[in-house]
Design a protein around this motif. Structure first.
Motif, PDB file in Angstrom:
ATOM      1  N   LEU A 252       0.878  -1.121   0.038  1.00  0.00           N
ATOM      2  CA  LEU A 252       0.106  -0.184  -0.187  1.00  0.00           C
ATOM      3  C   LEU A 252       1.077   1.380   0.145  1.00  0.00           C
ATOM      4  O   LEU A 252       0.558   2.074  -0.673  1.00  0.00           O
ATOM      5  CB  LEU A 252      -0.863  -0.113   1.308  1.00  0.00           C
ATOM      6  CG  LEU A 252      -2.023   1.179   1.286  1.00  0.00           C
ATOM      7  CD1 LEU A 252      -2.775   0.956  -0.018  1.00  0.00           C
ATOM      8  CD2 LEU A 252      -2.744   1.012   2.455  1.00  0.00           C
ATOM      9  N   THR A 253       2.069   1.185   0.943  1.00  0.00           N
ATOM     10  CA  THR A 253       2.891   2.388   0.731  1.00  0.00           C
ATOM     11  C   THR A 253       3.437   2.560  -0.542  1.00  0.00           C
ATOM     12  O   THR A 253       3.722   3.781  -1.004  1.00  0.00           O
ATOM     13  CB  THR A 253       3.936   2.056   1.705  1.00  0.00           C
ATOM     14  OG1 THR A 253       3.684   1.591   3.006  1.00  0.00           O
ATOM     15  CG2 THR A 253       4.871   3.207   1.795  1.00  0.00           C
ATOM     16  N   SER A 254       3.515   1.647  -1.370  1.00  0.00           N
ATOM     17  CA  SER A 254       4.153   1.822  -2.736  1.00  0.00           C
ATOM     18  C   SER A 254       3.090   2.168  -3.886  1.00  0.00           C
ATOM     19  O   SER A 254       3.553   3.032  -5.111  1.00  0.00           O
ATOM     20  CB  SER A 254       4.952   0.756  -3.159  1.00  0.00           C
ATOM     21  OG  SER A 254       5.704   0.197  -2.221  1.00  0.00           O
ATOM     22  N   CYS A 255       1.907   2.057  -3.620  1.00  0.00           N
ATOM     23  CA  CYS A 255       0.837   2.017  -4.398  1.00  0.00           C
ATOM     24  C   CYS A 255      -0.227   3.316  -4.331  1.00  0.00           C
ATOM     25  O   CYS A 255      -0.743   3.707  -5.172  1.00  0.00           O
ATOM     26  CB  CYS A 255       0.078   0.880  -4.792  1.00  0.00           C
ATOM     27  SG  CYS A 255       0.981  -0.561  -5.437  1.00  0.00           S
ATOM     28  N   GLU A 256      -0.343   3.752  -2.839  1.00  0.00           N
ATOM     29  CA  GLU A 256      -1.554   4.565  -2.718  1.00  0.00           C
ATOM     30  C   GLU A 256      -1.560   5.994  -3.265  1.00  0.00           C
ATOM     31  O   GLU A 256      -2.386   6.388  -3.841  1.00  0.00           O
ATOM     32  CB  GLU A 256      -1.724   4.635  -1.070  1.00  0.00           C
ATOM     33  CG  GLU A 256      -0.593   5.218  -0.431  1.00  0.00           C
ATOM     34  CD  GLU A 256      -0.620   5.497   1.075  1.00  0.00           C
ATOM     35  OE1 GLU A 256      -1.718   4.945   1.368  1.00  0.00           O
ATOM     36  OE2 GLU A 256       0.190   5.654   1.638  1.00  0.00           O
ATOM     37  N   HIS A 257      -0.226   6.412  -3.662  1.00  0.00           N
ATOM     38  CA  HIS A 257      -0.151   7.896  -4.521  1.00  0.00           C
ATOM     39  C   HIS A 257      -0.576   7.666  -5.826  1.00  0.00           C
ATOM     40  O   HIS A 257      -0.978   8.763  -6.522  1.00  0.00           O
ATOM     41  CB  HIS A 257       1.586   8.151  -4.482  1.00  0.00           C
ATOM     42  CG  HIS A 257       2.470   7.250  -5.146  1.00  0.00           C
ATOM     43  ND1 HIS A 257       2.520   6.016  -4.786  1.00  0.00           N
ATOM     44  CD2 HIS A 257       3.122   7.583  -6.206  1.00  0.00           C
ATOM     45  CE1 HIS A 257       3.608   5.377  -5.790  1.00  0.00           C
ATOM     46  NE2 HIS A 257       3.630   6.289  -6.689  1.00  0.00           N
ATOM     47  N   LEU A 258      -0.712   6.581  -6.415  1.00  0.00           N
ATOM     48  CA  LEU A 258      -1.140   6.242  -7.698  1.00  0.00           C
ATOM     49  C   LEU A 258      -2.600   6.715  -7.993  1.00  0.00           C
ATOM     50  O   LEU A 258      -3.007   6.886  -9.132  1.00  0.00           O
ATOM     51  CB  LEU A 258      -1.007   4.822  -8.217  1.00  0.00           C
ATOM     52  CG  LEU A 258       0.509   4.303  -8.188  1.00  0.00           C
ATOM     53  CD1 LEU A 258       0.522   2.900  -8.904  1.00  0.00           C
ATOM     54  CD2 LEU A 258       1.581   5.100  -9.178  1.00  0.00           C
ATOM     55  N   VAL A 259      -3.266   6.671  -6.706  1.00  0.00           N
ATOM     56  CA  VAL A 259      -4.871   6.866  -7.035  1.00  0.00           C
ATOM     57  C   VAL A 259      -5.069   8.418  -7.585  1.00  0.00           C
ATOM     58  O   VAL A 259      -6.078   8.606  -7.971  1.00  0.00           O
ATOM     59  CB  VAL A 259      -5.528   6.832  -5.511  1.00  0.00           C
ATOM     60  CG1 VAL A 259      -6.896   7.027  -5.502  1.00  0.00           C
ATOM     61  CG2 VAL A 259      -5.141   5.441  -5.206  1.00  0.00           C
TER      62      VAL A 259
END
Length: 328
Positions: A252-259
């Protein structure tokens, strides 16, 4: 350990040899001999610069920890030596600074004099491109960056020195570059990032820059973001952007900014030629959405999938429950 630090300090001294200017490459002979020394090229180009903690983590979890459920219990996951370790910084200082000085020559400014960074001149040596390629691999690896810490402090100076040399700078630009520059803000990383001509950056790096600029939100960052958002291929670039999550950090730390990307896609479609004030309003709007992640689920569902989406939904639901209980 004391002896190791003494040796590393002596080796580091040679990478800090002063130079009066960039007109003459005063120390080319030293670096030529250094690269010709048996074992040195292997040390500079092949050493594992991760901390002992990260190495232990990779030994126990060869596939990484990003797919592990939160319920996984292992002392390694709570071991501070994984996430914060001075041994990685001490050991990486010599190779990283040597690689930087193998690319540029001239005075080396201290991190306290940020106005002086970017004064180096390119070295035209057989090992220059190899050094740039190695530095790119170091910058792109989040675990290595976390291990190296302050030994990366001269990277912004290198970027500023290369900003007018597009061919060489492009060798340095890759996944993780913008994130690394933000991590190095205290030593000029943010300024170095903003100094780059975004039109010359690869598409994936431009999108990564966009994700970084939204968190900076200064006038110069907004201007740089506008250059990216008005690029002719911006929608295609966003659609094709598929970063690989670091296997050594929670998914989640690696992906949440992609939202943010589906959100900004909708904005671009509604206003293909935004000005700075419009982009500023978009970022303000996103900041409000981001503070209530359950409101951002509509965007998360468009870009995240599998475990990443499940974790995002769970985290959003837990945070909403916390906010509701606190309000009650």
């Amino acid at each position: 350990e004391e002896a190791m630090h003494s040796v590393m300090a002596e080796m580091q001294f040679y990478t800090r040899i002063g130079a009066k200017g960039v007109e003459n490459d005063e120390h080319l002979g030293y670096y030529t001999k250094l690269w010709a020394t048996p074992g040195i090229p292997q040390l500079l180009l092949c050493s594992d610069l991760r901390s002992i903690g990260f190495r232990n983590l990779s030994a126990h979890y060869p596939a990484g920890i990003h797919t592990l459920p939160d319920s996984t219990v292992n002392p390694l996951l709570d071991d501070a030596s994984v996430w914060e370790s001075v041994n990685g910084q001490a050991l990486s200082m010599f190779p990283i600074n040597t690689l930087i000085r193998s690319v540029i020559h001239g005075p080396i400014p201290s991190s306290a004099k940020l106005q002086d960074i970017g004064t180096g001149a390119l070295r035209t040596a057989p090992w220059t491109q190899a050094s740039l390629t190695r530095l790119r691999s170091i910058i792109s690896d989040k675990a290595v960056r976390a291990s190296c810490g302050y030994s990366l402090s001269a990277i912004p100076a290198l970027v500023r020195s290369l900003k007018e040399m597009n061919e060489e700078l492009r060798l340095l630009l890759g996944p993780g570059f913008a994130e690394a520059m933000i991590e190095l803000t205290k030593v000029g990383g943010e300024d170095a990032l903003l100094s780059i001509d975004v039109s010359s950056a690869p598409a994936d790096v431009r999108i990564e820059m966009l994700l970084s600029f939204k968190s900076i939100a200064t006038p110069s960052a907004i201007t740089a973001a506008r250059s990216i958002l008005t690029h002719p291929s911006i929608l295609e670039d966003i659609a094709a952007y598929a970063p690989t999550p670091s296997p050594w950090f929670p998914l989640l730390t690696s992906c949440e900014h992609l939202v943010f990307l589906p959100f900004i896609t909708d904005k671009i479609k509604s206003a293909p030629a935004p000005d700075n004030s419009q982009i500023t309003e978009w970022i303000k709007e996103w900041t409000k959405v981001e503070q209530e992640p359950w409101e951002a689920l509509q965007y998360a569902e468009r870009i995240l999938e599998g475990t990443a989406l499940e974790e995002y939904k769970r985290a959003a639901e837990e945070f909403k429950a916390y906010v509701d209980n606190k309000g009650g």
